[in-house]
Scaffold this motif. Structure first.
Motif, PDB file in Angstrom:
ATOM      1  N   PRO A 230      -1.215  -4.706  -6.018  1.00 28.64           N
ATOM      2  CA  PRO A 230      -2.148  -5.624  -6.685  1.00 28.64           C
ATOM      3  C   PRO A 230      -2.341  -5.306  -8.158  1.00 28.64           C
ATOM      4  O   PRO A 230      -2.269  -4.144  -8.579  1.00 28.64           O
ATOM      5  N   ILE A 231      -2.589  -6.366  -8.917  1.00 30.26           N
ATOM      6  CA  ILE A 231      -2.834  -6.265 -10.350  1.00 30.26           C
ATOM      7  C   ILE A 231      -4.102  -7.046 -10.649  1.00 30.26           C
ATOM      8  O   ILE A 231      -4.275  -8.166 -10.158  1.00 30.26           O
ATOM      9  N   ALA A 232      -4.991  -6.455 -11.429  1.00 29.81           N
ATOM     10  CA  ALA A 232      -6.217  -7.156 -11.830  1.00 29.81           C
ATOM     11  C   ALA A 232      -6.427  -6.979 -13.322  1.00 29.81           C
ATOM     12  O   ALA A 232      -5.950  -6.018 -13.933  1.00 29.81           O
ATOM     13  N   LEU A 233      -7.157  -7.919 -13.876  1.00 30.21           N
ATOM     14  CA  LEU A 233      -7.472  -7.917 -15.297  1.00 30.21           C
ATOM     15  C   LEU A 233      -8.982  -8.070 -15.422  1.00 30.21           C
ATOM     16  O   LEU A 233      -9.562  -8.997 -14.854  1.00 30.21           O
ATOM     17  N   LEU A 234      -9.619  -7.138 -16.113  1.00 31.46           N
ATOM     18  CA  LEU A 234     -11.072  -7.180 -16.292  1.00 31.46           C
ATOM     19  C   LEU A 234     -11.383  -7.892 -17.600  1.00 31.46           C
ATOM     20  O   LEU A 234     -11.156  -7.367 -18.687  1.00 31.46           O
TER      21      LEU A 234
ATOM     22  N   LEU B 210     -12.432  -4.005  -8.949  1.00 33.78           N
ATOM     23  CA  LEU B 210     -12.051  -2.937  -8.027  1.00 33.78           C
ATOM     24  C   LEU B 210     -12.006  -3.441  -6.583  1.00 33.78           C
ATOM     25  O   LEU B 210     -11.115  -3.059  -5.814  1.00 33.78           O
ATOM     26  N   ASP B 211     -12.947  -4.297  -6.213  1.00 37.88           N
ATOM     27  CA  ASP B 211     -12.923  -4.874  -4.865  1.00 37.88           C
ATOM     28  C   ASP B 211     -11.658  -5.704  -4.652  1.00 37.88           C
ATOM     29  O   ASP B 211     -11.043  -5.656  -3.580  1.00 37.88           O
ATOM     30  N   ALA B 212     -11.270  -6.488  -5.665  1.00 41.82           N
ATOM     31  CA  ALA B 212     -10.062  -7.315  -5.564  1.00 41.82           C
ATOM     32  C   ALA B 212      -8.824  -6.441  -5.398  1.00 41.82           C
ATOM     33  O   ALA B 212      -7.918  -6.766  -4.623  1.00 41.82           O
ATOM     34  N   LEU B 213      -8.780  -5.321  -6.099  1.00 40.09           N
ATOM     35  CA  LEU B 213      -7.640  -4.419  -5.987  1.00 40.09           C
ATOM     36  C   LEU B 213      -7.589  -3.755  -4.617  1.00 40.09           C
ATOM     37  O   LEU B 213      -6.516  -3.619  -4.027  1.00 40.09           O
ATOM     38  N   ALA B 214      -8.746  -3.357  -4.099  1.00 37.65           N
ATOM     39  CA  ALA B 214      -8.788  -2.759  -2.765  1.00 37.65           C
ATOM     40  C   ALA B 214      -8.307  -3.754  -1.712  1.00 37.65           C
ATOM     41  O   ALA B 214      -7.541  -3.411  -0.807  1.00 37.65           O
ATOM     42  N   GLU B 215      -8.734  -4.988  -1.846  1.00 37.36           N
ATOM     43  CA  GLU B 215      -8.320  -6.041  -0.924  1.00 37.36           C
ATOM     44  C   GLU B 215      -6.823  -6.303  -1.035  1.00 37.36           C
ATOM     45  O   GLU B 215      -6.115  -6.443  -0.038  1.00 37.36           O
TER      46      GLU B 215
END
Length: 195
Positions: A132-136, A176-181
């Motif tokens: 997973p990749i997320a952008l804050l 962080l929740d999105a990355l854990a998921e």
């Protein structure tokens, strides 16, 4: 003992002009430490890099830095980390950070942050990993980038599936929740050493 969830964080070697950037970096590091996660980052002791690392350490988390020899003085290599890997090149730095990580998060930053984000995003698109990749998106910092990428989709250079590979979040906890998921859903066996 199993390796804890390890998150690679890309962010600026400068603190930025808005106090919210510093607050977000501190919140990310603190939350990672409290979750028992391990941080992998560029190894510097300055800017948002140093803030997220120090916050994670203070919250009880492990922090791994990866920095090229040339940048040890320029980015003030952090000597208080759990581990500090000094490598020869930027390519080795990015490769090592990716190999160690279960997911990737971009905070505000400059061209280096964008380059790192787009590299792991491209690798995911090409099937080298499914992590997973997320952008804050702190205080709308990445709004212009999002509009540009939407224009790239409209212009036929990207598709909606590529856009969906990155989760856009406005708060550290949401990111962080999105990355854990996303990590729980990652079933790929691709090896980043093959890149």
């Amino acid at each position: 003992m199993p390796t804890p969830f390890t998150l690679c964080v890309y962010c600026g070697s400068r603190p930025g002009a808005h106090p919210a950037f510093i607050e977000a970096a501190r919140a990310v590091g603190t939350s990672m430490g409290r979750r028992g996660w391990r941080l992998v980052y560029g190894g510097g002791n300055v800017g948002l890099m140093g803030i997220v690392a120090d916050a994670c350490l203070q919250a009880g988390g492990a922090v791994v830095g990866v920095i090229p020899e040339r940048l040890m003085a320029r980015e003030v290599g952090h000597h208080g980390l759990t581990e500090l890997h000094v490598v020869q090149s930027m390519h080795q730095r990015k490769q090592k950070m990716a190999e160690l990580s279960h997911g990737f998060l971009a905070l505000p930053g400059g061209i280096g942050t964008l380059e790192e984000l787009f590299e792991v995003w491209t690798w995911r698109h090409l099937g080298y990993h499914g992590r997973p990749i997320a952008l804050l998106n702190v205080e709308g910092f990445y709004d212009p980038l999002q509009r540009f990428l939407e224009q790239a989709v409209c212009s036929g250079f990207m598709d909606a599936g590529q856009m969906d590979m990155v989760r856009w979040a406005c708060s550290p906890e949401d990111a962080l929740d999105a990355l854990a998921e996303g990590t729980a859903q990652d079933t790929t066996v691709a090896n980043l050493r093959a890149i």
